[in-house]
Design a protein around this motif. Sequence first.
Motif, PDB file in Angstrom:
ATOM      1  N   ASN A  58       0.846  -1.190   0.000  1.00  0.00           N
ATOM      2  CA  ASN A  58       0.000   0.000   0.000  1.00  0.00           C
ATOM      3  C   ASN A  58       0.883   1.241   0.000  1.00  0.00           C
ATOM      4  O   ASN A  58       2.015   1.228   0.472  1.00  0.00           O
ATOM      5  N   GLN A  59       0.355   2.336  -0.554  1.00  0.00           N
ATOM      6  CA  GLN A  59       1.151   3.531  -0.775  1.00  0.00           C
ATOM      7  C   GLN A  59       0.434   4.775  -0.275  1.00  0.00           C
ATOM      8  O   GLN A  59      -0.798   4.802  -0.165  1.00  0.00           O
ATOM      9  N   ALA A  60       1.219   5.804  -0.019  1.00  0.00           N
ATOM     10  CA  ALA A  60       0.711   7.161   0.215  1.00  0.00           C
ATOM     11  C   ALA A  60      -0.290   7.242   1.367  1.00  0.00           C
ATOM     12  O   ALA A  60      -1.126   8.134   1.398  1.00  0.00           O
ATOM     13  N   THR A  61      -0.201   6.329   2.312  1.00  0.00           N
ATOM     14  CA  THR A  61      -1.133   6.229   3.449  1.00  0.00           C
ATOM     15  C   THR A  61      -2.582   6.077   3.002  1.00  0.00           C
ATOM     16  O   THR A  61      -3.503   6.187   3.812  1.00  0.00           O
ATOM     17  N   ASP A  75     -19.325  10.640  -5.751  1.00  0.00           N
ATOM     18  CA  ASP A  75     -18.106  10.475  -4.952  1.00  0.00           C
ATOM     19  C   ASP A  75     -17.160   9.487  -5.618  1.00  0.00           C
ATOM     20  O   ASP A  75     -17.575   8.602  -6.382  1.00  0.00           O
ATOM     21  N   TYR A  76     -15.893   9.623  -5.304  1.00  0.00           N
ATOM     22  CA  TYR A  76     -14.884   8.663  -5.762  1.00  0.00           C
ATOM     23  C   TYR A  76     -13.863   8.450  -4.648  1.00  0.00           C
ATOM     24  O   TYR A  76     -13.658   9.330  -3.791  1.00  0.00           O
ATOM     25  N   ALA A  77     -13.266   7.307  -4.643  1.00  0.00           N
ATOM     26  CA  ALA A  77     -12.245   6.974  -3.648  1.00  0.00           C
ATOM     27  C   ALA A  77     -11.007   6.478  -4.383  1.00  0.00           C
ATOM     28  O   ALA A  77     -11.101   5.591  -5.238  1.00  0.00           O
ATOM     29  N   GLN A  78      -9.864   7.054  -4.044  1.00  0.00           N
ATOM     30  CA  GLN A  78      -8.608   6.680  -4.686  1.00  0.00           C
ATOM     31  C   GLN A  78      -7.711   5.944  -3.692  1.00  0.00           C
ATOM     32  O   GLN A  78      -7.541   6.383  -2.552  1.00  0.00           O
ATOM     33  N   ARG A  79      -7.172   4.819  -4.154  1.00  0.00           N
ATOM     34  CA  ARG A  79      -6.276   4.033  -3.324  1.00  0.00           C
ATOM     35  C   ARG A  79      -5.018   3.703  -4.137  1.00  0.00           C
ATOM     36  O   ARG A  79      -5.108   3.367  -5.331  1.00  0.00           O
ATOM     37  N   ALA A  80      -3.862   3.818  -3.506  1.00  0.00           N
ATOM     38  CA  ALA A  80      -2.592   3.628  -4.217  1.00  0.00           C
ATOM     39  C   ALA A  80      -1.906   2.340  -3.771  1.00  0.00           C
ATOM     40  O   ALA A  80      -1.841   2.034  -2.573  1.00  0.00           O
ATOM     41  N   VAL A  81      -1.428   1.587  -4.749  1.00  0.00           N
ATOM     42  CA  VAL A  81      -0.646   0.379  -4.466  1.00  0.00           C
ATOM     43  C   VAL A  81       0.607   0.395  -5.342  1.00  0.00           C
ATOM     44  O   VAL A  81       0.620   0.980  -6.427  1.00  0.00           O
TER      45      VAL A  81
END
Length: 207
Positions: A58-61, A75-81
């Motif tokens: 996982n990235q960027a907290t 709405d949108y949710a962004q998650r970084a890996v």
Amino acid sequence: MRSISKPGRKHSVKILASAGLVIAAAGVAGLGTYGSFTSTTSASTNVGTGTVKLDLANQATRGLDIAVTSMVPADYAQRAVQLTRSATSESFGSVTLKTSLTTDNLLKTGSDGLKLQIDACSAPWVKAAGSNDLTCSGTTTVVLASGAATQTDVALPKALADLDSATRVANLRIQLSLPQTANNDYQGLSNAVNVDFTATQRAGQAQ
């Protein structure tokens, strides 16, 4: 009497001659078994197998370990890996994505259900100050255009190229969105999105 004795002599000679030929042939065969030259040499080589290893962090907290809550339409949710090809791994031949939703509700099956998009950054994603948006300080490339949240064995050539490069890293941003057109039927629903990345070995080659 002479006419009777002559044929008998001729017959006995033929029999002896035949027996003599058989003995001579056997004698030649016997001599052949004693004449042979041989030479033997040997060598060995060690054989080992390679590995195919893909890691995810996982990235960027704001990784996939952070739940998405209280979404409303638009709405949108962004998650970084960050995907990494192990330093001991052979290069990959393909990288594919499979996603699934665990519950059969409108978030999964509805025409206004969850949408999925994936982008890549040439640098690690960074959480913007005062916002949950993830920003890229380098070059952004679309890996998977916005579409259904459920995907099956979708090829990700951009991720493959990044993982097979010298850096061995693919920085991905996964975005889940709820369409503006979602109506009251979508209120109060929940689901779980499972994301699987699969790497396969490179093509065979001479070693």
